[in-house]
Design a protein around this motif. Structure first.
Motif, PDB file in Angstrom:
ATOM      1  N   VAL A   1       0.844  -1.178   0.000  1.00 57.31           N
ATOM      2  CA  VAL A   1       0.000   0.000   0.000  1.00 57.31           C
ATOM      3  C   VAL A   1       0.888   1.240   0.000  1.00 57.31           C
ATOM      4  N   GLN A   2       0.484   2.239  -0.775  1.00 60.96           N
ATOM      5  CA  GLN A   2       1.206   3.514  -0.798  1.00 60.96           C
ATOM      6  C   GLN A   2       0.449   4.526   0.054  1.00 60.96           C
ATOM      7  N   LEU A   3       1.206   5.326   0.804  1.00 58.68           N
ATOM      8  CA  LEU A   3       0.604   6.263   1.747  1.00 58.68           C
ATOM      9  C   LEU A   3       1.074   7.678   1.474  1.00 58.68           C
ATOM     10  N   GLN A   4       0.152   8.625   1.592  1.00 60.20           N
ATOM     11  CA  GLN A   4       0.452  10.041   1.384  1.00 60.20           C
ATOM     12  C   GLN A   4      -0.099  10.820   2.568  1.00 60.20           C
ATOM     13  N   ALA A   5       0.805  11.324   3.407  1.00 59.30           N
ATOM     14  CA  ALA A   5       0.394  12.081   4.591  1.00 59.30           C
ATOM     15  C   ALA A   5       0.344  13.570   4.278  1.00 59.30           C
ATOM     16  N   SER A   6      -0.558  14.264   4.955  1.00 58.54           N
ATOM     17  CA  SER A   6      -0.692  15.709   4.761  1.00 58.54           C
ATOM     18  C   SER A   6      -1.315  16.322   6.007  1.00 58.54           C
ATOM     19  N   GLY A   7      -1.299  17.654   6.046  1.00 61.50           N
ATOM     20  CA  GLY A   7      -1.975  18.366   7.124  1.00 61.50           C
ATOM     21  C   GLY A   7      -1.077  18.983   8.168  1.00 61.50           C
ATOM     22  N   GLY A   8       0.217  18.724   8.087  1.00 59.47           N
ATOM     23  CA  GLY A   8       1.120  19.311   9.057  1.00 59.47           C
ATOM     24  C   GLY A   8       1.259  20.810   8.869  1.00 59.47           C
ATOM     25  N   GLY A   9       1.894  21.441   9.843  1.00 54.73           N
ATOM     26  CA  GLY A   9       2.102  22.879   9.753  1.00 54.73           C
ATOM     27  C   GLY A   9       2.469  23.452  11.100  1.00 54.73           C
ATOM     28  N   LEU A  10       2.389  24.765  11.166  1.00 51.13           N
ATOM     29  CA  LEU A  10       2.701  25.493  12.390  1.00 51.13           C
ATOM     30  C   LEU A  10       1.403  25.792  13.130  1.00 51.13           C
ATOM     31  N   VAL A  11       1.364  25.468  14.403  1.00 55.56           N
ATOM     32  CA  VAL A  11       0.169  25.696  15.217  1.00 55.56           C
ATOM     33  C   VAL A  11       0.613  26.189  16.587  1.00 55.56           C
ATOM     34  N   GLN A  12      -0.195  27.046  17.166  1.00 58.34           N
ATOM     35  CA  GLN A  12       0.111  27.549  18.501  1.00 58.34           C
ATOM     36  C   GLN A  12      -0.283  26.536  19.565  1.00 58.34           C
ATOM     37  N   ALA A  13       0.407  26.594  20.671  1.00 58.46           N
ATOM     38  CA  ALA A  13       0.074  25.715  21.795  1.00 58.46           C
ATOM     39  C   ALA A  13      -1.403  25.871  22.148  1.00 58.46           C
TER      40      ALA A  13
END
Length: 123
Positions: A1-13
């Motif tokens: 299976v091939q996987l593609q992750a997304s959604g990361g970034g900079l977020v405040q505490a």
């Protein structure tokens, strides 16, 4: 299976972020799935796992804050991250094809990894 992750970034505490991992090339519904993370200078660790039947397990450090879920029709697994802390900063990876033993997800050498998505939590 091939996987593609997304959604990361900079977020405040204390903020929220949702990671997605889209799968292709295999029968997604037949795979147990997991999210791992690796912070600088640390080993990769399990964050959360979800079985084919929807059972879940979480690392103690994220219990009550993170939620893993899956949508078999969309062949996607999600990680909803709430009340994030600076110590949640890491590259997050999705993993497929592990084992589900006594309520816990275990990766295997034959499993598949996504490319990783960076989550940075600012204080």
């Amino acid at each position: 299976v091939q996987l593609q992750a997304s959604g990361g970034g900079l977020v405040q505490a204390w903020g929220s972020l949702t990671l997605s991992c889209a799968a292709s090339g295999s029968i997604f519904s037949a795979n147990h799935m997991g999210w791992y993370r690796q912070a600088p200078g640390k080993q990769r660790e399990l964050v959360a796992g979800i079985s084919t039947g929807g059972s879940t397990n979480y690392a103690d450090s994220v219990k009550g804050r993170f939620t893993i879920s899956r949508d078999n029709a969309k062949k996607t697994v999600y990680l909803q991250m709430n009340s994030v802390k600076p110590e949640d900063t890491a590259v997050y990876y999705c993993n497929a094809g592990g084992l589900w033993i006594r309520g816990t997800y275990y990766k295997t050498p034959l499993g598949s990894w996504g490319q990783g998505t960076l989550v940075t939590v600012s204080s």
